[in-house]
Design an enzyme around this catalytic site. Sequence first.
Site, PDB file in Angstrom:
ATOM      1  N   ASN A  61     -16.707  13.784  22.381  1.00  0.00           N
ATOM      2  CA  ASN A  61     -16.750  12.923  23.584  1.00  0.00           C
ATOM      3  C   ASN A  61     -16.532  13.731  24.863  1.00  0.00           C
ATOM      4  O   ASN A  61     -17.202  13.520  25.867  1.00  0.00           O
ATOM      5  CB  ASN A  61     -15.660  11.848  23.513  1.00  0.00           C
ATOM      6  N   ASP A  80     -16.368  13.325  16.858  1.00  0.00           N
ATOM      7  CA  ASP A  80     -15.916  14.376  17.778  1.00  0.00           C
ATOM      8  C   ASP A  80     -16.990  14.699  18.812  1.00  0.00           C
ATOM      9  O   ASP A  80     -18.184  14.569  18.537  1.00  0.00           O
ATOM     10  CB  ASP A  80     -15.564  15.632  16.961  1.00  0.00           C
ATOM     11  N   ASN A 108      -3.479  14.310  18.307  1.00  0.00           N
ATOM     12  CA  ASN A 108      -4.069  13.986  19.615  1.00  0.00           C
ATOM     13  C   ASN A 108      -3.015  13.553  20.650  1.00  0.00           C
ATOM     14  O   ASN A 108      -3.310  13.506  21.856  1.00  0.00           O
ATOM     15  CB  ASN A 108      -5.158  12.906  19.492  1.00  0.00           C
ATOM     16  N   TRP A 109      -1.792  13.281  20.223  1.00  0.00           N
ATOM     17  CA  TRP A 109      -0.701  12.990  21.181  1.00  0.00           C
ATOM     18  C   TRP A 109      -0.421  14.200  22.070  1.00  0.00           C
ATOM     19  O   TRP A 109       0.211  14.068  23.110  1.00  0.00           O
ATOM     20  CB  TRP A 109       0.590  12.613  20.446  1.00  0.00           C
ATOM     21  N   ARG A 116     -18.997  15.078  10.330  1.00  0.00           N
ATOM     22  CA  ARG A 116     -18.323  15.433  11.574  1.00  0.00           C
ATOM     23  C   ARG A 116     -19.383  15.766  12.610  1.00  0.00           C
ATOM     24  O   ARG A 116     -20.261  16.593  12.361  1.00  0.00           O
ATOM     25  CB  ARG A 116     -17.368  16.619  11.407  1.00  0.00           C
ATOM     26  N   SER A 174      -2.961  12.362  14.566  1.00  0.00           N
ATOM     27  CA  SER A 174      -1.525  12.494  14.865  1.00  0.00           C
ATOM     28  C   SER A 174      -1.290  13.676  15.809  1.00  0.00           C
ATOM     29  O   SER A 174      -0.262  13.755  16.464  1.00  0.00           O
ATOM     30  CB  SER A 174      -0.711  12.644  13.572  1.00  0.00           C
TER      31      SER A 174
HETATM   32  C1  IPE Z   1     -10.396  15.275  15.408  1.00  0.00           C
HETATM   33  O1  IPE Z   1     -10.960  15.779  16.570  1.00  0.00           O
HETATM   34  C2  IPE Z   1      -9.794  13.934  15.653  1.00  0.00           C
HETATM   35  C3  IPE Z   1     -10.712  12.850  15.978  1.00  0.00           C
HETATM   36  C4  IPE Z   1     -12.015  12.934  16.008  1.00  0.00           C
HETATM   37  C5  IPE Z   1     -10.089  11.590  16.240  1.00  0.00           C
HETATM   38  P1  IPE Z   1     -10.181  16.801  17.507  1.00  0.00           P
HETATM   39  O2  IPE Z   1     -11.077  17.069  18.661  1.00  0.00           O
HETATM   40  O3  IPE Z   1      -8.824  16.274  17.807  1.00  0.00           O
HETATM   41  O4  IPE Z   1     -10.033  18.077  16.566  1.00  0.00           O
HETATM   42  P2  IPE Z   1      -9.810  19.604  16.906  1.00  0.00           P
HETATM   43  O5  IPE Z   1      -8.623  19.670  17.827  1.00  0.00           O
HETATM   44  O6  IPE Z   1     -11.046  20.095  17.593  1.00  0.00           O
HETATM   45  O7  IPE Z   1      -9.587  20.263  15.592  1.00  0.00           O
HETATM   46  C1  IPE Z   2     -13.292  12.935  19.998  1.00  0.00           C
HETATM   47  O1  IPE Z   2     -13.777  13.609  21.103  1.00  0.00           O
HETATM   48  C2  IPE Z   2     -12.356  11.813  20.371  1.00  0.00           C
HETATM   49  C3  IPE Z   2     -10.951  12.062  20.025  1.00  0.00           C
HETATM   50  C4  IPE Z   2     -10.495  13.141  19.468  1.00  0.00           C
HETATM   51  C5  IPE Z   2     -10.025  11.013  20.333  1.00  0.00           C
HETATM   52  P1  IPE Z   2     -12.962  14.778  21.826  1.00  0.00           P
HETATM   53  O2  IPE Z   2     -12.140  14.172  22.909  1.00  0.00           O
HETATM   54  O3  IPE Z   2     -12.206  15.588  20.846  1.00  0.00           O
HETATM   55  O4  IPE Z   2     -14.150  15.599  22.443  1.00  0.00           O
HETATM   56  P2  IPE Z   2     -14.266  17.189  22.579  1.00  0.00           P
HETATM   57  O5  IPE Z   2     -14.002  17.757  21.219  1.00  0.00           O
HETATM   58  O6  IPE Z   2     -13.247  17.620  23.577  1.00  0.00           O
HETATM   59  O7  IPE Z   2     -15.666  17.403  23.035  1.00  0.00           O
HETATM   60 MG    MG Z   3     -12.656  17.249  19.775  1.00  0.00          MG
END
Ligand code: IPE
Ligand code: IPE
Ligand code: MG
Length: 244
Positions: A20, A18, A66-67, A186, A64
């Site tokens: 990015n 997490d 992230n969609w 995490r 699931s």
């Molecule tokens: C969890 O991260 C999913 C992945 C790292 C692929 P998210 O960024 O989606 O989680 P939340 O929304 O902060 O809980």
């Molecule tokens: C994790 O990074 C990658 C995925 C969930 C696919 P994020 O995109 O959730 O990054 P933040 O949490 O917004 O920084």
């Molecule tokens: Mg995230």
Amino acid sequence: MSEEAPTLLPRHVAIIMDGNGRWARKRHLPREAGHVAGVAAVRETVRAAVDMGLENLTLFAFSSENWKRPKTEVGALMGLFRRFFNSDMDELVAKGCRIRIIGHRGRVADDIHSMIEDAERRSVANKGMNLTFAFDYGAQEEIVAAARELARAARDGRLDPETITPELFASRLFTSALPEPDLIIRTSGERRLSNFLLWQSAYAEMLFLDTLWPDFGRADLAAALETFSQRERRFGALNSESAA
Ligand code: IPE
Ligand code: IPE
Ligand code: MG
């Protein structure tokens, strides 16, 4: 600190990659740039895990939920997944990794589905590290699917409900071939599981790091393994000192 792996290795490390987006924002870059940098961190971490002799590495790549993100971001993530598979799979298979993808599958594009099946097929006889990508994965969905399958078997008279045990239930999860994770890492400072391996994490050690995923690498993995080796695990029992 040394980048050599400590002696008490977890058998299974699972990582919620997490941060990015925040990594990109700090640099005034689009979120996609953070995901690109995240792929580089995946590359380095996987190679480090192989070098350290880890048996099982599971990476949460796309949930699931992230969609729900904007179409453009979902598209970028799917594109990166494709590119990663095309560019890295040969090497990972050659290194002996057994590749698995856990998740829904029915919702991803056909070509990604084929790439997943191809990688799994090509590595099926590999005896090296089990490298599992959780992709379009949600633990609640996984648990419900297992419950539905058992319920169907009971309805059809193929299963006596009284014989359902935790082991039987676990055998119906996507992770049935893997040991339970010993260590869940995490990154990014969030302290939650976000629907990752809910059943399997019953006795996992949790390590929440402030590092953003694109900054994670070999030294961070080594440090995480070192931290793990100092944790005392009891599994509900007493350690030998207290029991004496
Ligand atoms: C969890 O991260 C999913 C992945 C790292 C692929 P998210 O960024 O989606 O989680 P939340 O929304 O902060 O809980
Ligand atoms: C994790 O990074 C990658 C995925 C969930 C696919 P994020 O995109 O959730 O990054 P933040 O949490 O917004 O920084
Ligand atoms: Mg995230």
